[in-house]
Design an enzyme around this catalytic site. Structure first.
Site, short mmCIF file in Angstrom:
data_model
loop_
_atom_site.label_atom_id
_atom_site.label_comp_id
_atom_site.label_asym_id
_atom_site.label_seq_id
_atom_site.Cartn_x
_atom_site.Cartn_y
_atom_site.Cartn_z
N LYS A 115 16.84 39.27 7.72
CA LYS A 115 17.63 38.05 7.71
C LYS A 115 16.67 36.82 8.33
O LYS A 115 16.64 35.68 7.90
CB LYS A 115 18.62 37.96 9.00
CG LYS A 115 19.82 39.06 8.47
CD LYS A 115 21.01 38.44 9.22
CE LYS A 115 22.19 39.36 8.64
NZ LYS A 115 23.60 39.27 9.40
N LYS A 207 23.88 45.42 -0.53
CA LYS A 207 25.10 45.54 0.28
C LYS A 207 26.13 44.25 0.13
O LYS A 207 25.44 43.10 -0.28
CB LYS A 207 24.71 45.55 1.78
CG LYS A 207 25.75 45.84 2.68
CD LYS A 207 25.01 45.59 4.14
CE LYS A 207 25.15 44.16 4.61
NZ LYS A 207 25.64 43.97 6.12
N LYS A 210 28.53 38.75 3.44
CA LYS A 210 29.09 37.31 3.46
C LYS A 210 28.16 36.26 2.97
O LYS A 210 28.67 35.35 2.46
CB LYS A 210 29.23 36.98 5.00
CG LYS A 210 30.27 38.02 5.76
CD LYS A 210 30.29 37.51 7.32
CE LYS A 210 31.18 38.40 8.07
NZ LYS A 210 30.77 38.45 9.29
N1 AQP Z 1 29.02 46.07 2.90
C1 AQP Z 1 29.65 46.39 3.84
N2 AQP Z 1 30.00 48.01 3.74
C2 AQP Z 1 30.36 48.39 4.86
N3 AQP Z 1 30.73 47.70 6.10
C3 AQP Z 1 29.89 46.56 6.16
N4 AQP Z 1 30.15 45.91 7.26
C4 AQP Z 1 29.37 44.37 7.01
N5 AQP Z 1 29.14 44.81 5.66
C5 AQP Z 1 29.53 45.82 5.09
C6 AQP Z 1 30.55 46.06 8.56
O1 AQP Z 1 31.34 44.91 8.89
C7 AQP Z 1 31.35 44.82 10.22
C8 AQP Z 1 31.14 43.48 10.79
O2 AQP Z 1 29.94 42.90 10.16
P1 AQP Z 1 29.40 41.56 10.74
O3 AQP Z 1 30.50 40.67 10.91
O4 AQP Z 1 28.86 41.79 12.11
O5 AQP Z 1 28.37 41.25 9.85
P2 AQP Z 1 27.29 41.74 8.93
O6 AQP Z 1 27.13 43.28 9.07
O7 AQP Z 1 26.19 40.76 9.05
O8 AQP Z 1 28.08 41.15 7.53
P3 AQP Z 1 27.50 40.89 6.30
O9 AQP Z 1 28.56 40.58 5.19
O10 AQP Z 1 26.51 41.79 6.08
O11 AQP Z 1 26.82 39.40 6.69
P4 AQP Z 1 25.58 38.92 6.30
O12 AQP Z 1 25.64 38.33 4.80
O13 AQP Z 1 25.34 37.61 7.30
O14 AQP Z 1 24.50 39.88 6.46
C9 AQP Z 1 30.03 46.01 11.08
O15 AQP Z 1 30.51 46.98 11.22
C10 AQP Z 1 29.22 46.15 9.67
O16 AQP Z 1 28.62 47.26 9.36
#
Ligand code: AQP
Length: 346
Positions: A115, A207, A210
């Site tokens: 990040k 992955k 968002k």
């Molecule tokens: N691709 C994924 N597959 C399975 N689980 C996922 N999670 C996130 N992406 C996947 C799970 O969703 C929960 C909440 O996630 P979060 O809101 O804490 O944010 P994150 O993991 O940072 O989500 P993103 O989409 O990956 O955001 P960015 O783009 O900012 O990096 C968690 O349980 C996570 O494991």
């Protein structure tokens, strides 16, 4: 290790574009856990501000994630649904854990490296400290189980290390104050199922996320049926038909991803899906996946829209949840302060 009351905690950041990965890897599983455990589900807004958030947008997103929880089937009468910033014990415990966690542990966190990217010097201190706050979120409730996607595995390991070190460092005070051998449980991550790591629809090695600039990389929970259909039809695949055996998905990340999504949406295994679709061309399989995704996600998106139109109701759910969460966390943190040796206000 003494027996701790079984309790589930998990959180989702209000950072926009809740997607199929968040749903299948986390929220759908949160719903299922309610049958077996007492659960706390948190909109982790303190985590969200580790990267810049527009204030008005953050407010909107906090309510939208809450709406997603409710629309997916989390029952706020049964589970505790709240946002992190309303319960001050999270930040308070995070400070104490900052003094337990070691710099070397945090330096190994791969999510921070991803990040922060090349501009590390310019990343917030909060982004670096994110996993310590996550440990505080979980351990403020002495939660025993945490359902998360696979990307959070390393952070959960850090939570376990912090709990272990606190229990060891303060073993004397913990025993003297009547808590037995350990104050914090060594929390179990619950990671698994066919969608523990949902991948981008544009690149099966990345992955679903968002923050991916391409909206075609993910299915958002707010997408309508046309958008879902378009995104699935345009999803990257290879030229071969689907295999009949799991081994045939090896080195075919896009095929593997779509099969995993199908399995998770239909509460089946990858094997079940290949039994039904082995030998099928992607055009036919994608058609079935569109129907399934629209049938499962359409009602959630519609219910989210209905709920966000009534922010008063959402805010009341969050206020009730915060009061119930604080009733659990406050005595735990008071005990932690006693263990550390602080003097209580009398
Ligand atoms: N691709 C994924 N597959 C399975 N689980 C996922 N999670 C996130 N992406 C996947 C799970 O969703 C929960 C909440 O996630 P979060 O809101 O804490 O944010 P994150 O993991 O940072 O989500 P993103 O989409 O990956 O955001 P960015 O783009 O900012 O990096 C968690 O349980 C996570 O494991």
């Amino acid at each position: 290790m003494p027996a701790f009351k079984e309790l589930v905690f998990s959180g989702v950041q209000p950072t926009g574009n809740l997607h199929l990965g968040n749903y299948l890897g986390a929220i759908k599983r949160f719903v299922a856990m309610q049958a077996q455990f007492d659960c706390l589900y948190c909109v982790v807004d303190l985590h969200a501000i580790t990267v810049w958030q527009d204030p008005a947008e953050l407010t909107r997103q906090i309510r939208e994630v809450t709406a997603a929880f409710l629309a997916a089937g989390i029952d706020p009468a049964r589970s505790v649904v709240f946002n992190q910033s309303q319960v001050p014990q999270h930040a308070e415990l995070a400070w104490i854990f900052n003094c337990v966690a070691r710099l070397g542990w945090l330096n190994r966190m791969t999510q921070f490296k991803e990040k922060a990217g090349k501009d590390r010097e310019n990343a917030s201190v909060g982004l670096y400290d994110y996993p310590v706050l996550m440990a505080a979120d979980i351990l403020a409730y002495r939660a025993t189980h945490v359902p998360v996607g696979e990307d959070q595995k390393q952070h959960l390991e850090l939570t376990r290390d912090i709990a272990q070190k606190f229990n060891n460092d303060f073993a004397g005070a913990i025993a003297e104050q009547g808590h037995g051998e350990a104050f914090f449980p060594i929390t179990e991550p619950l990671i698994g199922g066919p969608a523990a790591r949902v991948m981008s629809l544009r690149d099966g090695t990345k992955k679903m996320s968002k923050s991916d600039p391409s909206d075609y990389s993910r299915i958002n929970l707010t997408d309508d049926s046309d958008a879902i259909a378009q995104k699935v039809r345009k999803a990257k695949t290879d030229a071969e038909p689907l295999p009949s055996e799991i081994a045939g998905l090896e080195k075919r990340p896009e095929a593997d991803n779509l099969v995993g999504i199908f399995a998770a949406l239909s509460d089946a295994t990858r094997e079940d899906v290949l039994r039904d679709y082995g030998g099928a061309q992607f055009s036919a399989f994608k058609g079935a996946l569109v129907d399934l995704a629209v049938a499962k996600l359409g009602p959630i998106g519609a219910e989210m829209q209905r709920l966000v139109a009534d922010p008063g109701h959402i805010d009341a759910v969050l206020a009730d949840g915060a009061a119930r969460a604080e009733a659990i966390a406050a005595p735990n943190i008071a005990a932690v302060k006693d263990i550390v040796g602080f003097v209580r206000r009398r």
